[in-house]
Design an enzyme around this catalytic site. Structure first.
Site, short mmCIF file in Angstrom:
data_model
loop_
_atom_site.label_atom_id
_atom_site.label_comp_id
_atom_site.label_asym_id
_atom_site.label_seq_id
_atom_site.Cartn_x
_atom_site.Cartn_y
_atom_site.Cartn_z
N TYR A 56 0.86 -1.19 0.00
CA TYR A 56 0.00 0.00 0.00
C TYR A 56 0.89 1.24 0.00
O TYR A 56 1.83 1.31 0.79
CB TYR A 56 -0.90 0.04 1.24
CG TYR A 56 -2.35 -0.03 0.87
CD1 TYR A 56 -2.90 0.93 0.03
CD2 TYR A 56 -3.18 -1.06 1.32
CE1 TYR A 56 -4.22 0.87 -0.36
CE2 TYR A 56 -4.51 -1.13 0.94
CZ TYR A 56 -5.03 -0.16 0.10
OH TYR A 56 -6.34 -0.22 -0.28
N GLU A 80 -0.47 4.82 -0.64
CA GLU A 80 -1.25 6.03 -0.94
C GLU A 80 -0.38 7.27 -0.74
O GLU A 80 0.34 7.38 0.26
CB GLU A 80 -2.49 6.09 -0.05
CG GLU A 80 -3.57 5.13 -0.51
CD GLU A 80 -4.79 5.11 0.38
OE1 GLU A 80 -4.80 5.81 1.41
OE2 GLU A 80 -5.74 4.39 0.05
N THR A 102 -2.80 6.20 -22.38
CA THR A 102 -2.68 4.86 -21.82
C THR A 102 -1.23 4.45 -22.01
O THR A 102 -0.49 5.08 -22.77
CB THR A 102 -3.60 3.85 -22.54
OG1 THR A 102 -3.36 3.95 -23.94
CG2 THR A 102 -5.06 4.11 -22.24
N ARG A 158 -1.02 -2.43 -18.87
CA ARG A 158 -2.27 -1.66 -18.92
C ARG A 158 -2.22 -0.57 -17.86
O ARG A 158 -1.89 -0.84 -16.71
CB ARG A 158 -3.48 -2.56 -18.64
CG ARG A 158 -3.58 -3.77 -19.52
CD ARG A 158 -4.94 -4.39 -19.45
NE ARG A 158 -5.87 -3.58 -20.19
CZ ARG A 158 -5.97 -3.58 -21.53
NH1 ARG A 158 -5.21 -4.37 -22.26
NH2 ARG A 158 -6.82 -2.80 -22.14
#
Ligand code: DSN
Length: 426
Positions: free
Chosen positions: A47, A49, A219, A228
């Site tokens: 994680y 963030e 993209t 992706r």
């Protein structure tokens, strides 16, 4: 834990499908093995963030370096000064960008989806058409080229806050200075969504939007040949020319507003395994090998367009500057749907596509979109384009004949056997 053979058998089947087939979906490509390895790594467990050096979790010292590498490399590729590599997709990049610079109900002006645009450029079924008021420009009926007069007229009449350029099914270069000129006249931002031709822009084979558009999104998995995902880029910090404020009412640098719009605005934890794969792919973009590849993409697309035209296929705008072409099949009396479904049976994969001024529904369509990035990665050259067109033509000219489909499927398998895909995978 026992290996999940159900899922892994399906993955094996997909690998076989990719190996056998002629992949002509213009938005697809085959990444390098190292890009896939990075994506399948332990970074998926983390994680993180926030942004490098400013995270809400501990233990981010390694992923900070990974993310910074991705940022530095993509800035080098496009010679720009700002990059956010966290968007999970191109759609997420556009959502964050719009959140950063627009208020609900603001006006946006984009290329109509039915003329080659994209869902996130204002389609009513997308957030962009629901939370903002969309207006559209199109292409000219006689040339298939962007109707810049229409764009200018709509811009002057509607005065949108944002003009979007970039397309999903448009085979020509774009006149960015002309779009910026009218945007300056009405005080609008310009976004270029370069998702499709980004790889060609990276190596100077098409005009660069960076000097003319305030923002560029992309993209990373199409002509950039990465995993992706999405990115938001800016050439310079464009010192927040319209004095946009954050939620607390403070005027901030555009880069701050964009970062905040990605996280916490529209996303939570970044996909650091995908960001690692982006870093690998962006490193590959900087190589001479990629330059050779993307030049070949453009040459192959032109060779393929020529081969189609020689067989009386109608290419919108008559040819291509980039990696794809849009073909109107009405003179062959075949719908896009029928063409896609029948070619699929012979393991030639592409998508049906509306053509400008189409009289058929988006589920049927009058056209097909054909792209060469994936087959060029397989190693195909100009002369192979003629072979591919011959195989497509054989099917389309005898569309209900199962024997022809079966024969072509065998030819496709033989042909693709000469261009191995991931030979190091079992
Ligand atoms: N779905 C992509 C394409 O095929 O062009 C655009 O998002």
């Amino acid at each position: 834990m026992q290996k999940d053979t159900v899922v892994f058998n399906l993955i094996d089947k997909e690998l076989e499908r990719q190996r056998h087939g002629i992949e002509l979906i213009a938005s697809e490509n085959f990444t390098s093995l190292q890009v896939m390895e990075a994506m399948g790594s332990c970074l998926t467990n983390k994680y993180a963030e926030g942004y490098p050096g400013k995270r809400y979790y501990g233990g981010c010292e390694v992923v900070d370096q990974v993310e910074q590498l991705a940022i530095d490399r993509i800035k080098q590729v496009f010679n720009c000064e700002y990059a956010n590599v966290q968007p999970h997709s191109g759609a997420q990049a556009n959502a964050a960008l719009m959140l950063a610079i627009l208020q609900p109900g603001d006006k946006i002006l984009g290329l109509d989806l039915s003329m080659g645009g994209h869902l996130t450029h204002g389609s009513p079924v997308n957030f962009s058409g629901k939370y903002f008021k969309p207006f559209f420009y199109g292409v000219k009926k006689d040339t298939g080229l962007i109707d810049y007069e229409m764009l200018e007229e709509k811009a002057r009449t509607e005065k949108p806050q944002l003009i979007i350029c970039g397309a999903s099914a448009y085979s020509r270069d774009i006149d960015y200075p002309r779009i910026r000129k009218v945007a300056d006249e009405i005080g609008a931002f310009v976004l270029c969504d370069m998702s499709h031709p980004a790889g060609l822009i990276a190596k100077g084979l098409l005009s660069s939007p960076f000097d003319h558009c305030h923002f560029v999104t992309s993209t990373t998995h199409k002509t950039l040949r990465g995993p992706r995902g999405g990115v938001i880029l800016m050439k310079k910090d464009f010192e927040n020319p319209f004095g946009l404020k954050d939620v607390k009412g403070n005027i901030r640098m555009m880069s701050n507003l964009l970062d905040m719009a990605v996280f916490p605005g529209t996303q939570g934890g970044p996909l650091e395994h995908v960001i690692a794969a982006k870093a690998v792919a962006f490193g590959e973009l900087l190589s001479d090998e990629f330059t050779v590849y993307i030049n070949q993409v453009q040459k192959n697309a032109q060779a393929m367009a020529k081969a189609f035209v020689e067989k009386d296929y109608q290419i919108i705008s008559g040819g291509t500057d980039n990696h794809l072409m849009l073909i109107d099949l009405r003179n062959k009396n075949i719908t896009g749907k029928k063409a896609q479904e029948t070619l699929d049976k012979a393991h030639i994969t592409l998508n049906k596509n509306a053509v400008p001024f189409d009289d058929k529904s988006p589920f049927v369509t009058s056209g097909i979109r054909v792209g060469v990035p994936a087959i060029t990665t397989r190693g195909m050259k100009e002369n192979d384009m003629q072979t591919v067109v011959n195989l497509i033509d054989k099917i389309l000219m005898d569309i209900d004949n199962e024997a022809t489909i079966n024969a072509v499927r065998e030819e496709v398998k033989q042909l693709m056997g000469k261009f191995p895909l991931y030979p190091d995978l079992a």
